[in-house]
Design a protein around this motif. Structure first.
Motif, PDB file in Angstrom:
ATOM      1  N   GLY A   1     -35.234 -19.543  10.093  1.00 54.24           N
ATOM      2  CA  GLY A   1     -34.406 -19.815   8.928  1.00 54.24           C
ATOM      3  C   GLY A   1     -33.585 -18.660   8.405  1.00 54.24           C
ATOM      4  O   GLY A   1     -32.785 -18.832   7.484  1.00 54.24           O
ATOM      5  N   TYR A   2     -33.742 -17.465   8.978  1.00 53.53           N
ATOM      6  CA  TYR A   2     -33.087 -16.284   8.406  1.00 53.53           C
ATOM      7  C   TYR A   2     -31.565 -16.434   8.383  1.00 53.53           C
ATOM      8  O   TYR A   2     -30.901 -16.017   7.436  1.00 53.53           O
ATOM      9  N   ARG A   3     -31.016 -17.060   9.418  1.00 52.89           N
ATOM     10  CA  ARG A   3     -29.551 -17.137   9.507  1.00 52.89           C
ATOM     11  C   ARG A   3     -28.951 -18.056   8.446  1.00 52.89           C
ATOM     12  O   ARG A   3     -27.735 -18.068   8.263  1.00 52.89           O
ATOM     13  N   TYR A   4     -29.786 -18.835   7.752  1.00 51.19           N
ATOM     14  CA  TYR A   4     -29.285 -19.729   6.715  1.00 51.19           C
ATOM     15  C   TYR A   4     -29.327 -19.105   5.313  1.00 51.19           C
ATOM     16  O   TYR A   4     -28.766 -19.652   4.382  1.00 51.19           O
ATOM     17  N   PHE A   5     -30.016 -17.964   5.167  1.00 50.04           N
ATOM     18  CA  PHE A   5     -30.131 -17.342   3.848  1.00 50.04           C
ATOM     19  C   PHE A   5     -28.784 -16.724   3.448  1.00 50.04           C
ATOM     20  O   PHE A   5     -28.155 -16.042   4.248  1.00 50.04           O
ATOM     21  N   PRO A   6     -28.344 -16.932   2.218  1.00 48.93           N
ATOM     22  CA  PRO A   6     -27.043 -16.394   1.786  1.00 48.93           C
ATOM     23  C   PRO A   6     -27.102 -14.908   1.435  1.00 48.93           C
ATOM     24  O   PRO A   6     -26.711 -14.488   0.343  1.00 48.93           O
ATOM     25  N   THR A   7     -27.614 -14.098   2.369  1.00 45.95           N
ATOM     26  CA  THR A   7     -27.634 -12.656   2.149  1.00 45.95           C
ATOM     27  C   THR A   7     -26.213 -12.109   2.217  1.00 45.95           C
ATOM     28  O   THR A   7     -25.277 -12.788   2.672  1.00 45.95           O
ATOM     29  N   LYS A   8     -26.037 -10.884   1.779  1.00 44.65           N
ATOM     30  CA  LYS A   8     -24.711 -10.259   1.814  1.00 44.65           C
ATOM     31  C   LYS A   8     -24.180 -10.216   3.242  1.00 44.65           C
ATOM     32  O   LYS A   8     -23.000 -10.520   3.495  1.00 44.65           O
TER      33      LYS A   8
ATOM     34  N   GLU B   1     -28.764  -7.809  14.121  1.00 44.87           N
ATOM     35  CA  GLU B   1     -29.478  -9.038  13.770  1.00 44.87           C
ATOM     36  C   GLU B   1     -30.860  -9.077  14.432  1.00 44.87           C
ATOM     37  O   GLU B   1     -31.019  -8.728  15.594  1.00 44.87           O
TER      38      GLU B   1
ATOM     39  N   ASP C   1     -28.958 -18.041  16.682  1.00 43.03           N
ATOM     40  CA  ASP C   1     -28.969 -16.833  15.855  1.00 43.03           C
ATOM     41  C   ASP C   1     -27.660 -16.055  15.942  1.00 43.03           C
ATOM     42  O   ASP C   1     -27.208 -15.472  14.949  1.00 43.03           O
TER      43      ASP C   1
ATOM     44  N   ASN D   1     -25.092 -12.152   5.843  1.00 41.62           N
ATOM     45  CA  ASN D   1     -24.807 -13.500   6.337  1.00 41.62           C
ATOM     46  C   ASN D   1     -23.511 -14.056   5.744  1.00 41.62           C
ATOM     47  O   ASN D   1     -22.747 -14.735   6.432  1.00 41.62           O
ATOM     48  N   ARG D   2     -23.268 -13.767   4.474  1.00 40.73           N
ATOM     49  CA  ARG D   2     -22.020 -14.242   3.861  1.00 40.73           C
ATOM     50  C   ARG D   2     -20.809 -13.617   4.553  1.00 40.73           C
ATOM     51  O   ARG D   2     -19.789 -14.281   4.762  1.00 40.73           O
TER      52      ARG D   2
END
Length: 518
Positions: free
Chosen positions: A252-259, A246, A139, A261-262
């Motif tokens: 799976g949250y760390r794989y989502f292309p949120t603002k 965080e 994470d 995370n990007r």
């Protein structure tokens, strides 16, 4: 006919695959977490009831929001009973379920330990079955990777062998003159600012200390000055602030292309590129430096590419350990020095006592490794600062195998968490004045400061104790002795005491002091 049979077979395989994936998800997200909690419940360890997938995250946020609302109604003052501020849910659940209790962050199952005899057992354990939690490199991987701060097993053993000897007493003593040089450069800026402001200046000192400690770690460990590593420090700092918010363990949250995370992914790539640039410059220069960077490079040569036993590549080994050193070297010292000055500003009697000692020790000689060794009162103040305002907030471990701690059998896969600030201010261990600034409690050393010395853990505990603790302590002594010998200071009316968690416990609004030259 054959086509129909083939289609039926494909459909059957698809159904079987779906069932397999479905059962795997149930095992990972429901059955396994419940089995771990059940094993702890059978041993009398209670805790809040988790929700599917998110665990107790909603309750953690709710308790945090209530605490924040309560704090906003309080008048600002320098109080030290803030141990529950960063993690108020731990104090609530500790009071509700007992000194040891369990809770969930997503699918991560955590055993929080505050009972001192169990803490002692964890401190004394040398078993590699107690490693660092895997969420640090999963994470929180963009910040910590698989460096010395987050690795376990053979990876950590190799890293410790490389890094720790470079921070032993004899090595650190040889760095003292460098620390003094960097500090004098900073103090000349202070003197100029005070003079330009008419004899007294309002300063946010933690910003100065962060730059100065970055310069020291750059020169001592990487053979360059702060200007060359400035961009690395700034990007690691930005990544630290983002990732401190965080929520770990959410599948799976760390794989989502949120603002967010990007932005994390972007910073991670930029930091890696900048560090590899420093590394390649060192390799191309064929330097004979024997600093920490060189030792890391030599250690990386012993790795095989994609070595499965260590689960780390050569470049990742180098980058992750450099990231860890940049992060820890900058943050720990700067924050500790800032909190020390804040406490001395709030307690002018202790400021005068420490200044008198510093001037006495430095009367006929400059500040050096031997000088700071003799500053007993200064050491007491630093230890009391680390007790009340420890930069690190949690000792975290993960059971890599079933392990017995006192009378608890902790199953494999459980995260163990010891809240440092709560242990440091437990009145049962430190007495009724646990929330007060009283350096005298360390007058007879750390072992006699409270009822059980294992309650004091500003640099962690056990084999994974901070490899750079001696470096940090000497650096803080040098900083404070030089500041006290040239300046006196008081809290500015604009100072707002609000410790905040960003993987370290730092002053949310900075440490703002009125500074006057002696």
């Amino acid at each position: 006919m054959a086509a129909a049979a083939a289609a039926a077979m494909v459909l059957s395989l698809a159904v079987l695959l779906f069932i397999f994936i479905f059962l795997h998800l149930l095992e990972s997200f429901l059955w396994k977490p419940e089995r771990l909690r059940a094993k702890l419940r059978k041993q009398g360890i209670g805790g809040p009831t988790p929700s599917f997938l998110i665990g107790n995250v909603s309750e953690i946020k709710k308790i945090g929001a209530l605490t924040s609302a309560a704090k906003s109604t309080e008048a600002n003052s320098v109080t030290h009973g803030w141990a529950s501020n960063p993690f108020p849910h731990l104090e609530v659940w500790r009071n509700r379920y007992g000194l040891n209790f369990a809770f969930s962050s997503g699918t991560v199952q955590t055993l929080c330990v505050t009972e001192i005899e169990t803490v002692k057992e964890i401190s004394m354990s040398t078993s590699l079955s107690l490693g660092k939690p895997d969420y640090l490199w999963k994470d929180l991987g963009p910040l910590f990777g698989l460096g010395i701060l987050s690795a376990s097993g053979p990876t950590w053993v190799l890293q410790r062998k490389i890094i720790a000897p470079q921070l032993y007493h004899d090595k650190v003593e040889g760095m003292t003159s460098l620390m003094v040089e960097c500090m004098n450069s900073m103090l000349r800026l202070w003197e100029a600012k005070v003079e330009n402001d008419g004899g007294q200046s309002e300063m946010n000192v933690d910003g100065y200390f962060r730059t100065m400690s970055s310069d020291i770690i750059s020169k001592a460990c990487f053979g360059s000055d702060y200007s060359k590593g400035k961009e690395i420090f700034e990007k690691i700092r930005a990544l630290q602030v983002i990732m401190a918010k965080e929520s770990i363990g959410i599948p799976g949250y760390r794989y989502f292309p949120t603002k967010k995370n990007r932005e994390v992914w972007k910073l991670e790539k930029e930091i890696e590129s900048l560090i590899l640039k420093v590394v390649n410059e060192r390799i191309e220069s064929r330097s004979n430096e024997q600093d920490l960077l060189q030792k890391i490079l030599e250690g990386a040569k012993n790795l095989k590419e994609d070595d499965k036993s260590l689960n780390i590549t050569r470049d990742k080994f180098i980058v992750d350990n450099c990231k860890n050193i940049y992060f820890a070297g900058q943050e720990t010292t700067a924050i500790t020095a800032s909190w020390c000055l804040m406490l001395l500003a709030a307690h002018p009697d202790w400021q005068a006592r420490v200044r008198s000692e510093v001037l006495q020790c430095c009367r006929d000689r400059p500040v050096d490794a031997d000088t700071v060794k003799n500053m007993k009162t200064l050491a007491m103040v630093i230890h009391e600062t680390l007790r009340l305002c420890p930069p690190g907030t949690l000792v975290t471990r993960q059971t890599l195998e079933d392990i017995k701690l006192k009378n608890i059998i902790v199953p494999k896969g459980i995260n163990i968490q010891i809240p440092i600030a709560i242990m440091h201010q437990d009145t049962r261990l430190w007495g009724p004045d646990a929330h007060l600034f009283n350096p005298n409690r360390f007058s007879n050393g750390i072992l006699n400061a409270c009822k059980n010395p294992y309650a004091y853990m500003p640099f962690g505990i056990g084999p994974h104790v901070c490899a750079g603790q001696h470096f940090a302590l000497v650096e803080v002594k040098v900083i404070l002795s030089l500041v006290l010998s040239r300046f006196e200071f008081s809290l500015s009316p604009s100072y707002k005491h609000s410790p905040v968690y960003t993987f370290v416990m730092e002053p949310e609004n900075g440490v703002v002091l009125n500074v006057r030259k002696l």
